[in-house]
Design an enzyme around this catalytic site. Structure first.
Site, mmCIF file in Angstrom:
data_model
loop_
_atom_site.group_PDB
_atom_site.id
_atom_site.type_symbol
_atom_site.label_atom_id
_atom_site.label_comp_id
_atom_site.label_asym_id
_atom_site.label_seq_id
_atom_site.Cartn_x
_atom_site.Cartn_y
_atom_site.Cartn_z
ATOM 1 N N MET A 1 11.122 94.516 15.747
ATOM 2 C CA MET A 1 12.076 95.412 15.103
ATOM 3 C C MET A 1 13.388 95.437 15.875
ATOM 4 O O MET A 1 13.459 95.025 17.012
ATOM 5 C CB MET A 1 11.498 96.829 15.030
ATOM 6 C CG MET A 1 10.262 96.922 14.173
ATOM 7 S SD MET A 1 10.636 96.732 12.430
ATOM 8 C CE MET A 1 11.188 98.388 12.039
ATOM 9 N N CYS A 2 14.387 95.956 15.224
ATOM 10 C CA CYS A 2 15.730 95.931 15.791
ATOM 11 C C CYS A 2 16.244 97.359 15.879
ATOM 12 O O CYS A 2 15.588 98.299 15.437
ATOM 13 C CB CYS A 2 16.655 95.114 14.897
ATOM 14 S SG CYS A 2 15.976 93.489 14.526
ATOM 15 N N GLU A 3 17.416 97.505 16.420
ATOM 16 C CA GLU A 3 18.052 98.820 16.476
ATOM 17 C C GLU A 3 19.330 98.788 15.660
ATOM 18 O O GLU A 3 20.175 97.905 15.842
ATOM 19 C CB GLU A 3 18.407 99.195 17.924
ATOM 20 C CG GLU A 3 17.209 99.351 18.829
ATOM 21 C CD GLU A 3 16.799 100.794 19.057
ATOM 22 O OE1 GLU A 3 17.544 101.720 18.689
ATOM 23 O OE2 GLU A 3 15.696 100.988 19.600
ATOM 24 N N ASN B 1 17.087 96.442 9.565
ATOM 25 C CA ASN B 1 15.967 96.587 10.491
ATOM 26 C C ASN B 1 14.718 96.613 9.640
ATOM 27 O O ASN B 1 14.583 97.468 8.753
ATOM 28 C CB ASN B 1 16.182 97.905 11.268
ATOM 29 C CG ASN B 1 14.936 98.468 11.899
ATOM 30 O OD1 ASN B 1 13.826 98.276 11.414
ATOM 31 N ND2 ASN B 1 15.116 99.207 12.970
#
Lengths: 260, 260
Positions: free
Chosen positions: B1-3, B108
């Protein structure tokens, strides 16, 4: 008028040296103080930096000068506004996606009352330059919905450039990350550096680099600029109407849109 | 996952403070070390910075942290790759021009086997995220060849988001420079800061800012982030399916794509 700079190389190469000279023209040795921008291709991606502030005093320009971003295709532009206000939206180079590739464009010159032809690409700002870029992409997209051969692209491109060259001043650099295209209607020079490499002395600032220390014997690097950037090397001057398709530092094809 | 991080403000505002916290998650306090990017709108122009290098050690990130670029709409993303290699072409946010405006997108989540529908917008890289963005723009362009009303855009947008939310994880931020759109399917928080302003303490690094020293009484600034960035303020948590259209730091409209 503005200053254009492009680079085509057969290995990822930084432009720190050339940029150091060019950025002096952005408000110090030249009058081009209405912003600047640069696009670096890395694989199919492109990294653009834009700043509507004068180049010679820009924090972002200082980063580019000191942080070596290596690329095989680079387009750089410093602006002296004639058409369009000094805003970020009017700062070259301009970028659009076509056929799953990022296309990047910078222009030096002026075509009065230019409006882009119909199509999906529309200018965001209000320069003739961005309108020319959108017109070019709309012509390509209207003729080919999917990506055609390089020769088909080139035929469409040089046909459009013949129109532009007859309508005004249109020195331009264009890239899709695979190749770099240059068109000269009034002023454009280039130099190809290859082994044996030697020292080069910038014209606009006291700086010498010995390329032999930074290269391997197989490197081929062409730099294209509105005016020569170095004082101790022999640059080639393009004639009016001359176009070249560059790849890996070499001319793949060339011609003249104002002849034949 | 990303921010993800976004900002909507009623006056041009810098994101140096929030970015200082977020960039720590790019390889130091978080695992998101596969590149980062940020887009700042200034008028109709947009300035993007992309770096496939980890955020916490990036020279470009240090510039963003220290050089206040003021904007009313910002989209920022730091990446932990799941789909698509770590390359510049796969680094968010993605930008395209539609109807003479620059549209910017960061995502995301993950939607497996996603391919963009037919249309002029095609991905350059190979992430599901960029394919979702192109699909969204192709839907808008197919329905409206010229720019429609904000309500028509929003109806098309939320219809597309309802599809995406049912097919996978799709937290996203989207802007055209006029407004910022947020969609939460699993994780998104936001905070609106307005007078009386007070001090804020970052969660990811020892840093406090007293917003009262940097604001005027009429300022309204909303920050949206995957997880709250400060430890001493009350952030709002979006529910699954919740979307909001932000302008000038305020919610213009809101709804839920997973409810009637």
């Amino acid at each position: 008028m503005c200053e254009l700079m492009g680079m085509s190389a057969n290995v990822p190469t930084d432009i720190c040296f050339s940029f150091s000279g060019l950025m002096q023209r952005g408000g110090r040795t030249g009058p081009h103080c209405d912003g600047w921008g640069v696009a670096f291709y890395e694989g199919s991606g492109v990294r653009c930096f834009h700043d509507p502030a004068p180049c010679h005093s820009s924090a972002i320009a200082q980063l580019i000068e000191s942080y070596p971003i290596k690329s095989e295709n680079v387009i750089c532009h410093i602006r002296q506004a004639n058409v369009g206000r000094v805003t970020l939206a009017n700062t070259h180079p301009f970028t659009r996606e076509l056929w799953g590739q990022y296309w990047t464009f910078a222009h030096n010159g002026q075509i009065n009352d230019f409006a882009a032809g119909e199509g999906p690409f529309q200018p965001v700002g209000n320069t003739d330059s961005e309108a020319i870029f959108c017109d070019l992409l709309n012509r390509l997209r209207a003729r080919f919905t999917q990506r055609p051969s390089q020769q088909e692209i080139l035929d469409c491109l040089t046909g459009a450039c013949a129109d532009y060259a007859r309508r005004g001043v249109c020195n331009l650099l264009l890239s899709n990350g695979e190749w770099l295209f240059s068109l000269c209607t009034t002023k454009l020079s280039w130099i190809t550096r290859r082994a044996p490499f030697g020292p080069a002395q910038l014209r606009d600032v006291e700086m010498v680099v010995d390329f032999q220390e930074h290269t391997t014997p197989n490197d081929v690097v062409t730099v294209i600029a509105t005016e020569p950037l170095t004082s101790n090397e022999q640059w080639n001057t393009c004639e009016s109407g001359e176009w070249r398709l560059w790849q890996g530092g070499e001319t793949l094809q060339q011609g003249n849109v104002l002849k034949g």
